[in-house]
Design an enzyme around this catalytic site. Structure first.
Site, PDB file in Angstrom:
ATOM      1  N   ASP A   1       0.850  -1.198   0.000  1.00 54.31           N
ATOM      2  CA  ASP A   1       0.000   0.000   0.000  1.00 54.31           C
ATOM      3  C   ASP A   1       0.883   1.245   0.000  1.00 54.31           C
ATOM      4  O   ASP A   1       2.044   1.199   0.423  1.00 54.31           O
ATOM      5  CB  ASP A   1      -0.886   0.030   1.254  1.00 54.31           C
ATOM      6  CG  ASP A   1      -1.871  -1.126   1.280  1.00 54.31           C
ATOM      7  OD1 ASP A   1      -2.175  -1.676   0.222  1.00 54.31           O
ATOM      8  OD2 ASP A   1      -2.325  -1.452   2.397  1.00 54.31           O
TER       9      ASP A   1
HETATM   10  N1  URA Z   1      -1.416  -5.870   3.994  1.00 46.51           N
HETATM   11  C1  URA Z   1      -1.869  -4.603   3.936  1.00 46.51           C
HETATM   12  O1  URA Z   1      -2.902  -4.284   4.491  1.00 46.51           O
HETATM   13  N2  URA Z   1      -1.138  -3.699   3.262  1.00 46.51           N
HETATM   14  C2  URA Z   1       0.023  -3.986   2.658  1.00 46.51           C
HETATM   15  O2  URA Z   1       0.659  -3.110   2.057  1.00 46.51           O
HETATM   16  C3  URA Z   1       0.492  -5.302   2.721  1.00 46.51           C
HETATM   17  C4  URA Z   1      -0.248  -6.242   3.404  1.00 46.51           C
END
Ligand code: URA
Length: 234
Positions: free
Chosen positions: A103
């Site tokens: 993310d």
């Molecule tokens: N889980 C999430 O919520 N975000 C990420 O970036 C990776 C795993």
């Protein structure tokens, strides 16, 4: 300009010897013209084809990046800067893409490569390549959270999760999460369902790769030969 047999071998698809045999057999074209000698020089950015099948003459590249927050894990984005903006110009032109997404606000280990088949293997859901994350939540993690993770959670939004690991760390509200898959916002959704929203997330490992502690946020380095061979055997 580089020798044609070297350019072909650099793609990782053929050995230097195989590349020479293909060229001598008249099976290789450079910008549409059949090549005849392995020692012929060509521009690695030229258009190459073997038996009429286009191939990229560009070298396979594998980089470990310490992703900082604020960048998207994509090659292009109309509104936000991508992780590729951290690379020098010459590395932005070799077709690199992130093998798996983090993310925008997640930090940590990201593999950038132009090796499509390898990335595909690493990310294939049936391979269950483990990824470990350091997480901090608003709240306190406890054994009931670890038990829920281990049992495989089904979330109210319909997300069905495979069993996951949660190791609770000493600092309250922190832990190590191990996923064997990578669904959209997965850790955030799993912990939100436990009433403990994620406030910080950082990926530490992916299969045999571990984030190099010497890499500052935003820094990258090529994989070592050992790392690459471990990845290839996943
Ligand atoms: N889980 C999430 O919520 N975000 C990420 O970036 C990776 C795993």
């Amino acid at each position: 300009m580089e020798r044609l047999d070297k350019i072909l071998a650099n793609t990782g698809r053929w050995s230097r010897k195989e590349a020479r045999a293909l060229i001598r057999a008249g099976r290789v074209t450079v910008d549409g013209t059949t090549a005849s000698a392995p020692e012929e020089k060509a521009d690695p950015a030229a258009r190459f084809a073997v038996d009429g099948e286009p191939i990229s003459g560009e070298k396979l590249v594998y980089l470990m990046l310490h992703k900082p927050a604020g960048l998207v894990s994509a090659t292009e984005d109309p509104r936000q800067p991508t992780v590729l903006t951290l690379l020098p110009e010459h590395l932005r032109r070799v077709g690199l893409f992130p093998a798996g997404r983090l993310d925008r606000d997640t930090e940590g280990l990201l593999l950038l490569t132009n090796d499509g088949p390898l990335a595909h293997r690493l990310l294939a859901p049936r391979r269950h390549v483990d990824k470990t994350y350091f997480v901090r939540v608003d709240g306190v993690l406890d054994a009931s959270d670890a038990a829920a993770f281990a049992g495989g959670m089904t979330l109210a939004d319909g997300l069905v999760c495979l069993p996951a690991g949660l190791e609770i760390l000493e600092e309250p509200g922190t832990g190590l999460v191990t996923l064997q898959e990578g669904k959209y916002h997965q850790i955030k959704r799993m912990l939100a369902a436990r009433g403990k929203p994620v406030v910080y997330l950082k990926r530490l490992t992916m299969g045999p790769l571990s984030l190099d502690p010497a890499l500052e946020k935003g820094a990258w380095r090529p994989l070592t030969a050992e790392e690459l061979s471990a990845l290839r055997s996943v």
